[in-house]
Design a protein around this motif. Structure first.
Motif, PDB file in Angstrom:
ATOM      1  N   ILE A   1       0.941  -1.175   0.175  1.00 50.94           N
ATOM      2  CA  ILE A   1       0.007   0.093   0.029  1.00 50.94           C
ATOM      3  C   ILE A   1       0.761   1.269   0.151  1.00 50.94           C
ATOM      4  CG2 ILE A   1      -1.937  -1.122   1.155  1.00 50.94           C
ATOM      5  CD1 ILE A   1      -0.913   0.087   3.758  1.00 50.94           C
ATOM      6  N   SER A   2       0.476   2.446  -0.444  1.00 50.83           N
ATOM      7  CA  SER A   2       1.152   3.686  -0.195  1.00 50.83           C
ATOM      8  C   SER A   2       1.396   4.243   0.941  1.00 50.83           C
ATOM      9  CB  SER A   2       0.169   4.670  -1.350  1.00 50.83           C
ATOM     10  OG  SER A   2      -0.847   5.008  -0.398  1.00 50.83           O
ATOM     11  N   ASN A   3       2.429   5.022   1.278  1.00 48.48           N
ATOM     12  CA  ASN A   3       2.806   5.449   2.431  1.00 48.48           C
ATOM     13  C   ASN A   3       1.473   6.334   3.122  1.00 48.48           C
ATOM     14  OD1 ASN A   3       5.044   4.359   2.299  1.00 48.48           O
ATOM     15  ND2 ASN A   3       6.401   6.092   1.354  1.00 48.48           N
ATOM     16  N   SER A   4       0.824   7.078   2.214  1.00 48.30           N
ATOM     17  CA  SER A   4      -0.348   7.994   2.363  1.00 48.30           C
ATOM     18  C   SER A   4      -1.353   7.058   3.353  1.00 48.30           C
ATOM     19  CB  SER A   4      -0.803   8.566   1.476  1.00 48.30           C
ATOM     20  OG  SER A   4      -1.168   8.208   0.508  1.00 48.30           O
ATOM     21  N   PHE A   5      -1.788   5.863   2.623  1.00 40.96           N
ATOM     22  CA  PHE A   5      -2.760   4.912   3.191  1.00 40.96           C
ATOM     23  C   PHE A   5      -2.268   4.305   4.434  1.00 40.96           C
ATOM     24  CE2 PHE A   5      -5.082   0.946   3.449  1.00 40.96           C
ATOM     25  CZ  PHE A   5      -6.362   1.620   3.405  1.00 40.96           C
ATOM     26  N   LEU A   6      -0.980   4.126   4.492  1.00 37.67           N
ATOM     27  CA  LEU A   6      -0.234   3.483   5.614  1.00 37.67           C
ATOM     28  C   LEU A   6      -0.395   4.459   6.906  1.00 37.67           C
ATOM     29  CD1 LEU A   6       0.890   0.868   7.159  1.00 37.67           C
ATOM     30  CD2 LEU A   6       3.378   2.087   6.142  1.00 37.67           C
ATOM     31  N   SER A   7      -0.051   5.659   6.545  1.00 39.23           N
ATOM     32  CA  SER A   7       0.049   6.844   7.457  1.00 39.23           C
ATOM     33  C   SER A   7      -1.641   7.157   8.015  1.00 39.23           C
ATOM     34  CB  SER A   7       0.547   8.017   6.883  1.00 39.23           C
ATOM     35  OG  SER A   7       1.716   7.930   6.558  1.00 39.23           O
ATOM     36  N   LEU A   8      -2.723   6.824   7.208  1.00 38.84           N
ATOM     37  CA  LEU A   8      -3.888   7.134   7.626  1.00 38.84           C
ATOM     38  C   LEU A   8      -4.243   5.724   8.590  1.00 38.84           C
ATOM     39  CD1 LEU A   8      -6.929   8.167   7.209  1.00 38.84           C
ATOM     40  CD2 LEU A   8      -7.126   6.607   5.488  1.00 38.84           C
ATOM     41  N   LEU A   9      -3.821   4.700   8.130  1.00 37.38           N
ATOM     42  CA  LEU A   9      -4.199   3.502   9.143  1.00 37.38           C
ATOM     43  C   LEU A   9      -3.751   3.642  10.412  1.00 37.38           C
ATOM     44  CD1 LEU A   9      -3.766   0.504   6.819  1.00 37.38           C
ATOM     45  CD2 LEU A   9      -5.687   1.293   7.761  1.00 37.38           C
ATOM     46  N   TRP A  10      -2.274   4.199  10.250  1.00 33.52           N
ATOM     47  CA  TRP A  10      -1.617   4.357  11.732  1.00 33.52           C
ATOM     48  C   TRP A  10      -2.459   5.485  12.537  1.00 33.52           C
ATOM     49  CZ3 TRP A  10       0.919   1.863  14.812  1.00 33.52           C
ATOM     50  CH2 TRP A  10       1.788   2.492  15.953  1.00 33.52           C
ATOM     51  N   SER A  11      -2.559   6.478  11.903  1.00 36.22           N
ATOM     52  CA  SER A  11      -3.272   7.584  12.574  1.00 36.22           C
ATOM     53  C   SER A  11      -4.780   7.125  12.973  1.00 36.22           C
ATOM     54  CB  SER A  11      -3.507   8.952  11.484  1.00 36.22           C
ATOM     55  OG  SER A  11      -2.635   9.256  10.946  1.00 36.22           O
ATOM     56  N   LEU A  12      -5.418   6.059  12.510  1.00 37.61           N
ATOM     57  CA  LEU A  12      -6.773   5.756  13.075  1.00 37.61           C
ATOM     58  C   LEU A  12      -6.385   4.980  14.245  1.00 37.61           C
ATOM     59  CD1 LEU A  12      -8.802   4.323  10.050  1.00 37.61           C
ATOM     60  CD2 LEU A  12      -9.485   5.816  11.737  1.00 37.61           C
ATOM     61  N   THR A  13      -5.250   4.078  14.080  1.00 38.83           N
ATOM     62  CA  THR A  13      -4.743   3.287  15.335  1.00 38.83           C
ATOM     63  C   THR A  13      -4.432   4.345  16.666  1.00 38.83           C
ATOM     64  OG1 THR A  13      -3.758   1.899  13.716  1.00 38.83           O
ATOM     65  CG2 THR A  13      -2.962   1.733  16.164  1.00 38.83           C
ATOM     66  N   VAL A  14      -4.156   5.511  16.369  1.00 39.36           N
ATOM     67  CA  VAL A  14      -3.525   6.257  17.593  1.00 39.36           C
ATOM     68  C   VAL A  14      -4.820   7.122  17.914  1.00 39.36           C
ATOM     69  CG1 VAL A  14      -2.272   8.187  18.004  1.00 39.36           C
ATOM     70  CG2 VAL A  14      -1.318   6.615  16.833  1.00 39.36           C
ATOM     71  N   SER A  15      -5.580   7.676  16.990  1.00 45.15           N
ATOM     72  CA  SER A  15      -6.653   8.557  17.525  1.00 45.15           C
ATOM     73  C   SER A  15      -7.835   7.810  18.024  1.00 45.15           C
ATOM     74  CB  SER A  15      -7.016   9.483  16.081  1.00 45.15           C
ATOM     75  OG  SER A  15      -7.352   8.702  15.215  1.00 45.15           O
ATOM     76  N   LEU A  16      -8.105   6.525  17.586  1.00 47.01           N
ATOM     77  CA  LEU A  16      -9.336   5.887  18.061  1.00 47.01           C
ATOM     78  C   LEU A  16      -9.435   5.733  19.539  1.00 47.01           C
ATOM     79  CD1 LEU A  16     -10.186   3.123  15.463  1.00 47.01           C
ATOM     80  CD2 LEU A  16     -11.391   5.439  16.039  1.00 47.01           C
ATOM     81  N   TYR A  17      -8.079   5.854  20.161  1.00 47.49           N
ATOM     82  CA  TYR A  17      -8.014   5.751  21.773  1.00 47.49           C
ATOM     83  C   TYR A  17      -8.737   6.722  22.487  1.00 47.49           C
ATOM     84  CZ  TYR A  17      -5.955   5.235  26.281  1.00 47.49           C
ATOM     85  OH  TYR A  17      -5.625   5.126  27.623  1.00 47.49           O
ATOM     86  N   PRO A  18      -8.247   8.109  22.252  1.00 48.59           N
ATOM     87  CA  PRO A  18      -9.090   9.138  22.770  1.00 48.59           C
ATOM     88  C   PRO A  18     -10.624   9.167  22.348  1.00 48.59           C
ATOM     89  CG  PRO A  18      -7.446  10.103  21.306  1.00 48.59           C
ATOM     90  CD  PRO A  18      -7.302   8.449  21.349  1.00 48.59           C
ATOM     91  N   LEU A  19     -10.886   8.634  21.136  1.00 48.25           N
ATOM     92  CA  LEU A  19     -12.350   8.673  20.731  1.00 48.25           C
ATOM     93  C   LEU A  19     -13.031   7.730  21.646  1.00 48.25           C
ATOM     94  CD1 LEU A  19     -14.469   9.740  18.904  1.00 48.25           C
ATOM     95  CD2 LEU A  19     -13.950   7.822  17.267  1.00 48.25           C
ATOM     96  N   GLY A  20     -12.447   6.517  21.822  1.00 50.02           N
ATOM     97  CA  GLY A  20     -12.783   5.603  22.790  1.00 50.02           C
ATOM     98  C   GLY A  20     -12.939   6.127  24.220  1.00 50.02           C
ATOM     99  N   GLY A  21     -12.187   6.881  24.454  1.00 51.71           N
ATOM    100  CA  GLY A  21     -12.061   7.369  25.963  1.00 51.71           C
ATOM    101  C   GLY A  21     -13.694   8.350  26.159  1.00 51.71           C
ATOM    102  N   LEU A  22     -13.668   9.069  24.962  1.00 50.30           N
ATOM    103  CA  LEU A  22     -14.961  10.081  24.986  1.00 50.30           C
ATOM    104  C   LEU A  22     -16.155   9.278  25.020  1.00 50.30           C
ATOM    105  CD1 LEU A  22     -16.458  12.756  24.355  1.00 50.30           C
ATOM    106  CD2 LEU A  22     -16.105  12.289  22.048  1.00 50.30           C
ATOM    107  N   ILE A  23     -16.158   8.091  24.434  1.00 50.06           N
ATOM    108  CA  ILE A  23     -17.405   7.289  24.417  1.00 50.06           C
ATOM    109  C   ILE A  23     -17.477   6.637  25.838  1.00 50.06           C
ATOM    110  CG2 ILE A  23     -18.542   5.103  23.618  1.00 50.06           C
ATOM    111  CD1 ILE A  23     -17.074   5.754  21.048  1.00 50.06           C
ATOM    112  N   GLY A  24     -16.300   6.210  26.608  1.00 47.86           N
ATOM    113  CA  GLY A  24     -16.595   5.593  27.800  1.00 47.86           C
ATOM    114  C   GLY A  24     -17.079   6.916  28.869  1.00 47.86           C
ATOM    115  N   SER A  25     -16.575   7.833  28.574  1.00 49.01           N
ATOM    116  CA  SER A  25     -16.915   8.999  29.471  1.00 49.01           C
ATOM    117  C   SER A  25     -18.318   9.165  29.614  1.00 49.01           C
ATOM    118  CB  SER A  25     -16.246  10.364  29.331  1.00 49.01           C
ATOM    119  OG  SER A  25     -14.846  10.248  29.523  1.00 49.01           O
TER     120      SER A  25
END
Length: 465
Positions: free
Chosen positions: A17-41
């Motif tokens: 896959i392209s570097n940009s798509f790989l960066s998107l997947l990694w960004s999702l991996t990182v950013s979904l954690y605080p989003l989950g924190g918001l849902i948990g709150s």
């Protein structure tokens, strides 16, 4: 982990896959954690009212153990999707625990020890971060073979809690005021205080319940429009925004590059990062011992003031680090000073304040608001920091300094000292600012109740403690 993502897609499709798509997947991996924190709150209020504080914490272990197993076996299952999904689920766990644990401990603690006990969750968090940094060292688990194990062991503390928490009592306040079981609440208090005479605390709980009978159980919507709690709500929103928008995550992000610019070797940077984590633990431990003597307000002022000055000096040091030989060392000193300032005030105290500023009927909704602001602010910083760094460079820390200064001024003008006060006394303290007066009969009862304060009771002997 990025290599694993790429290799998995090659295994499935035969092409990378392209570097940009790989960066998107990694960004999702990182950013979904605080989003989950918001849902948990947002789940805090309904859960703690329905199954209690202890019940919620036991239930919450599902959101830690299952994703830990999935992440730990992701390589065997050849699925990076389970890592991304698990990050969201484990974020829900963090959102719940970061709000329910301070609430649970705050409701069980005697007022003269509530501050120190209230800081303990943050101390445990800093110890967890330090352990993660140690396990993440390259020759331990921070390598190609070890990272799945590193992700998997996050479920071990949840297993320990699942086995040990059933032996602890439910919050006596919840048991008495929500469930109406005085005998059970009294028994729990006697166990927690290690004495038989807990009538004063039971009476104080009834007094608190009487004083808020007209309020009923407040939802988030009602809380936001309820005049007697207006400034309490503003306080916890401002403190939680200040905590996350003050730049703590940005400082940690920038730390490695600053250490490298100061001449620290690339292989040594990870050990310096661990040392910074150790400083964080030590200063949070110091806060545990001084919060009940110094008070909450002074620690917040000292903490945000220190962070503000550190950000200003760090900006100057970063600007001149190419031209002045000793500036990189000043940058390192600024990072360590900033971490010290954040550890003694902005990191732990907002959780204590949230517990103390609200009474039983409004506390779950208050934690929902505070937690949502906390995780949303965390998410925003993670989302925009890259752009701030590209657009402003070193000057981005001036923005964080301004936020620290604004929060400092707000605390100085608005936030009262809550040290050594009952929940009802804090409510009376805020009544004037809200433009209301507490009912006189409750003030009189409160005076009678505290003629023999808890600190003087034989059950709570500070010298023995």
């Amino acid at each position: 982990m990025k290599d694993f993502y790429n290799e998995t897609i090659i295994y499935r499709s035969g092409s990378s896959i392209s570097n940009s798509f790989l960066s998107l997947l990694w960004s999702l991996t990182v950013s979904l954690y605080p989003l989950g924190g918001l849902i948990g709150s947002l789940m805090v209020g309904p859960l703690v009212n329905k199954i209690g504080r202890k019940g919620t914490l036991l239930f919450n272990n599902i959101f830690s153990i299952i994703p830990a197993i999935l992440m730990g076996t992701s390589v065997l299952s050849k699925s990076f999707e389970v890592i991304i999904a698990s990050r969201l689920v484990i974020g829900i766990c963090a959102g719940l625990s970061s709000n329910v644990v301070p609430m649970y401990l705050g409701e069980m603690s005697p007022k003269n020890l509530r501050g120190g006990i209230g800081v303990m969750p943050q101390l445990m968090i800093t110890i967890g971060i330090l352990m993660a940094q140690i396990f993440g060292i390259r020759f331990i688990l921070g390598n190609t073979e070890g990272w799945p194990i590193l992700l998997g062991i996050t479920g071990i503390p949840a297993v320990f809690e699942l086995l040990s928490l059933p032996f602890f009592p439910e919050s006596p306040r919840y048991t008495l005021l929500h469930k109406g079981k005085e005998g059970k609440a009294k028994k729990a208090l006697q166990r927690l205080r290690a004495c038989e005479d807990v009538d004063d605390e039971i009476e104080e709980m009834y007094l608190e319940d009487q004083s808020e009978k007209s309020e009923g159980q407040l939802s988030v919507k009602n809380l936001c429009s309820f005049r007697p709690l207006r400034w309490q709500l503003i306080c916890i929103i401002a403190l939680n925004m200040g905590q996350q928008l003050s730049g703590i995550n940005a400082v940690y992000y920038y730390a490695d590059s600053i250490y490298l610019s100061a001449g620290v070797e690339a292989n040594t940077v990870q050990y310096v990062t661990v040392a910074t984590g150790a400083v964080n633990v030590v200063m949070t431990l110091a806060a545990v011992f001084i919060v009940d003597s110094w008070g909450r307000r002074i620690l917040l002022l000292v903490g945000f003031g220190t962070c503000c000055i550190s950000c200003v000096v760090l900006t100057i040091a970063l600007i001149f680090q190419e031209t002045v030989s000793w500036m990189p060392y000043l940058s390192i000193a600024c990072i360590i000073t900033y971490v010290i300032g954040h550890a003694i005030g902005p990191s732990p105290i907002p959780y204590v304040i949230t517990t103390e500023m609200f009474r039983q009927a409004s506390r779950p909704s208050a934690f929902m608001v505070a937690g949502s602001v906390h995780w949303l602010s965390n998410f925003i910083v993670g989302l925009i920091f890259e752009f701030l760094m590209q657009g402003l460079g070193s000057y981005c820390f001036i923005l964080f300094a301004c936020i620290c200064l604004a929060t400092f001024i707000f605390i100085y003008i608005v936030v009262p000292e809550t040290k050594g006060k009952t929940f009802l006394e804090v409510s009376q303290l805020m009544a004037k600012r809200n433009g209301i007066e507490e009912r006189p009969e409750f003030q009189d009862l409160n005076t009678t109740l505290h003629e023999t304060p808890l600190e003087k009771n034989d059950c709570i002997n500070l010298k023995q403690l």
